[in-house]
Every structure is written in structure tokens, then in C-alpha cells.
Design a protein around this motif. Structure first.
Motif, short mmCIF file in Angstrom:
data_model
loop_
_atom_site.label_atom_id
_atom_site.label_comp_id
_atom_site.label_asym_id
_atom_site.label_seq_id
_atom_site.Cartn_x
_atom_site.Cartn_y
_atom_site.Cartn_z
N UNK A 133 2.57 -2.46 10.91
CA UNK A 133 2.33 -2.70 9.79
C UNK A 133 1.23 -1.64 9.21
N UNK A 134 0.29 -1.16 10.16
CA UNK A 134 -0.49 -0.03 9.96
C UNK A 134 0.07 1.44 9.76
N UNK A 135 0.93 1.40 10.66
CA UNK A 135 1.65 2.75 10.41
C UNK A 135 2.45 2.70 9.14
N UNK A 136 3.09 1.65 8.88
CA UNK A 136 4.00 1.72 7.74
C UNK A 136 2.96 1.96 6.48
N UNK A 137 1.89 1.58 6.41
CA UNK A 137 1.09 1.67 5.48
C UNK A 137 0.56 3.11 5.39
N UNK A 138 0.31 3.70 6.49
CA UNK A 138 -0.14 5.25 6.80
C UNK A 138 1.01 6.06 6.30
N UNK A 139 2.26 5.78 6.69
CA UNK A 139 3.50 6.58 6.42
C UNK A 139 3.54 6.57 4.83
N UNK A 140 3.50 5.40 4.26
CA UNK A 140 3.74 5.16 3.07
C UNK A 140 2.81 5.92 2.08
N UNK A 141 1.56 6.26 2.46
CA UNK A 141 0.61 7.19 1.85
C UNK A 141 1.21 8.65 1.83
N UNK A 142 1.61 8.80 3.12
CA UNK A 142 2.00 10.31 3.36
C UNK A 142 3.39 10.71 2.55
#
Lengths: 211, 211
Positions: A133-142
Motif C-alpha cells: 500500500x505504501x509503494x502504491x501511494x508512492x508510485x501514484x505520486x510519481x
């Protein structure tokens, strides 16, 4: 983060209770970063946070709940560093921020989120889901930044913001891992710059020529 | 590998002793992959390998020596899978091999080498150095393939095989980490393909047009 918080914080807390809980989480996050998760006991956290023996149990119940709170804490801190990723200048500034951060800590300790994957992903399924979930949010911001560039015509039609965002995040994680084992930020710089150069090459010829 | 072996195998072994030692290492490598290093005791290894209680100590002395032998074992196995990285076809085949391997294991477990970094790098300096040595050999094999392409004129003069090799290795590690937490090979495929497409774009126009 909300999903995690509801697991590890079933009751409403007073401001004092919230402060105590936050101190326990911040202390655990630092100890686990320095010593690894397996090397950090609830007793270690209790002593370092300066709370009573029952308080860690009161707020978290068991070690997995505390680990999940640490994951949420680290993801929250990481996402707070993101912003302005919607231009080449912004992406290069973010790259410099990551590299400078690791250089300042002598390339010790790895990514606050990624360094947990190897130790937790297979033994704690809920921690794995939290990390995903954390990586998903990080990737979404990029991705959001790259999509904005694409929408403005700062990337050619054939550029794929979704794929470039995944490639950039992988470059961060793989680059940090290599920088950590080598105690040298160079592989992190190279991994990021190669993907950023690819993004730069996908700008319209007009925009490239303008530089 | 030789440096590690001399640490964990101070005496010359008989063929039978060598076989016993190898069995202990292979067993420990599997247990540590499934349960993590901290979750694997010397007693677990002894029982699973079917050896006497004193034999693990006889061959390795302590857990760190056994961990270092496991690292050497994993690096050796990984390097044995590399070859033919000196053409686009060879690089794409290697990419397919990595992706297929992770798909077949349902994206569980992570990279045999990279997944150890988070747990070991900060607490065991010699393990960190061993892991760095493994990545150096891995990267050198990739670089050698790209340099051969460059030398033959299959990459333009401006292409930098050293940097592309680092970027590819980072894409493998970051991509596997994302595939592991998401239980989905897609981010690994994307991370590798974006760097491979960059390499493809660096071929001479003649070679690109030929496709």
C-alpha cells in the motif's frame, strides 16, 4: 494510513495518550531501522521510549501491531517528502534530495520502507500488504507528476507515465539497495539518472531543443 | 567466492566432509529464504539437514559463518544463470528468465541475494561486504555483455555500458522488491523493459531499422 491506524489504535485516545503512542512508534521506528525488526524487542522499545512496561502492550497488543504502526509511520514520513514531481526540474530536485539524504547518512540503513521488505514480506502477510500500500501511494505520486507533464505536452504522446513511474520507483529501491551494500551513492545516482534521461529523451523535440 | 570459503572452511575436507558441509549450506539457504535469517536457528538447520548436533558447529563455528556460506552459495547459483548478455536477444531472454522464475514462485521470497540486504547489511559488516562482492560480480557480467555490444558497434558511441549495467541491476532488484510486495510480476517486467528499451534506443539507427 487510515487502515493501519484502525488496526493498531482501536480506541480513541486522549491528547496525552496520542503523544505517548506517537513516541513509542517513533522510538520503535528508529530502533528497528538501526537493529532490524528481529533485533528489536518490545522491552527495548519500552525502555528507549521511557514508558512503563505495560504501555507498549496497552497501545499495540503485540509486536506485529507495533511493526505495522512503524510501517505506517515510515510511509507517512516518506510521502511527506514528495511534491513538485510534474517537471524535469522537479524530478531532478527529488533525485538530488534522495541522493543527498543517503550521502548524509553514509549510505547506511537503506530505504525506510524498502529495507523492511526482505525481513517482513514472507512472515507477516499484513505487513506485506501495508508495504504494498505504501509503494502504491508512492508510485501514484510519481505517476501523477508524470501524467501532468504528459497532459501539458511536456512528454511525447508515446511516453507512458504509468510505466515510467514504476521504472523510477524501482530505480529508487534497487539503487538504494546497491548504494547501501557498497556504501557509495554512485549506483543510486546512476540508476535514477538513467531513467530520468529516458524521460528527458521522451520530451517533445521542441522542449528538448529549448534547453 | 574464494574469500568466503576460506573463512568458513579453514580445514581441508574429505569428499564426505565436503558433501556434509554442502548439505548443511543448501539446507540453511532454503530455511533462511523461507523464514528469514533471524527466524532460522542453528538447531533448525541441524535437524533439517539431518546431521548431528555438533556438525554445524564443526563446519561453521557460529551463525555468522553459516550465513556467509549461504550468501556465497546463493551468489554462486545466481551467477551460474548468467550468460549470453551480449545482444538484445540475449538480454531479452535473460529478462524473460528472471520474470518467469518469479512468476513460477508466485512472486514469493524476493531476490535470493537482494532479500538478505535489509536484514544483514547493517548488523553484519562482513555479510554486507560479501553481498557487495556478489552484486559486483553480477554487474560485471551484465557490463561485459553490454561492452561487447558497444565494441561491435551494436550500441552507439554515446551509450555507456557501465551506467546501463548499473541501471539494469537496480531495475532487477527494485523490480523484484515491488513484485514481491505486490505478488505481481508486472512491476518487475516494467522496470526491466524500460531500461531494455533505453538500451534498444541506443542502438545505431541502422540496427534499429533492421528489426
Amino acid at each position: 494510513m487510515a487502515a493501519n491506524e484502525s488496526v493498531t489504535e482501536p480506541q480513541r485516545l486522549t491528547p496525552k495518550g496520542r503523544a505517548t503512542r506517537d513516541r513509542i512508534v517513533a522510538t520503535a521506528a528508529q530502533l528497528m531501522y538501526d537493529r532490524g525488526v528481529a533485533g528489536t524487542s518490545l522491552g527495548d522499545v519500552q525502555k528507549a521510549a521511557g514508558v512503563g512496561p505495560s504501555q507498549v502492550y496497552y497501545y499495540f497488543g503485540d509486536k506485529e501491531a507495533l511493526i505495522r504502526a512503524v510501517i505506517a509511520h515510515r510511509i507517512h514520513a516518506l510521502l511527506a517528502t514528495l511534491g513538485g514531481l510534474d517537471s524535469m526540474e522537479g524530478l531532478r530536485a527529488w533525485r538530488d534530495f534522495i541522493v543527498d539524504t543517503y550521502r548524509q547518512q553514509n549510505c547506511e540503513g537503506g530505504c525506510p520502507v524498502g529495507s523492511l521488505v526482505g525481513e517482513l514480506a514472507e512472515r507477516f502477510p499484513e505487513c506485506r500488504a501495508d508495504l504494498a500500500g505504501g509503494f502504491d501511494q508512492w508510485e501514484a505520486a510519481i505517476r501523477k507528476g508524470l501524467q501532468a507533464m504528459w497532459g501539458r505536452g511536456d512528454l511525447r504522446r508515446k511516453a507512458n507515465p504509468d510505466r515510467l513511474a514504476t521504472a523510477l520507483l524501482a530505480a529508487v529501491e534497487g539503487g538504494i539497495m546497491l548504494a547501501q551494500v557498497r556504501r557509495d551513492p554512485a549506483p543510486l545516482e546512476t540508476a535514477l539518472d538513467e531513467v530520468l534521461d529516458r524521460i528527458e529523451d521522451l520530451r517533445p523535440r521542441r522542449a528538448t531543443a529549448r534547453q
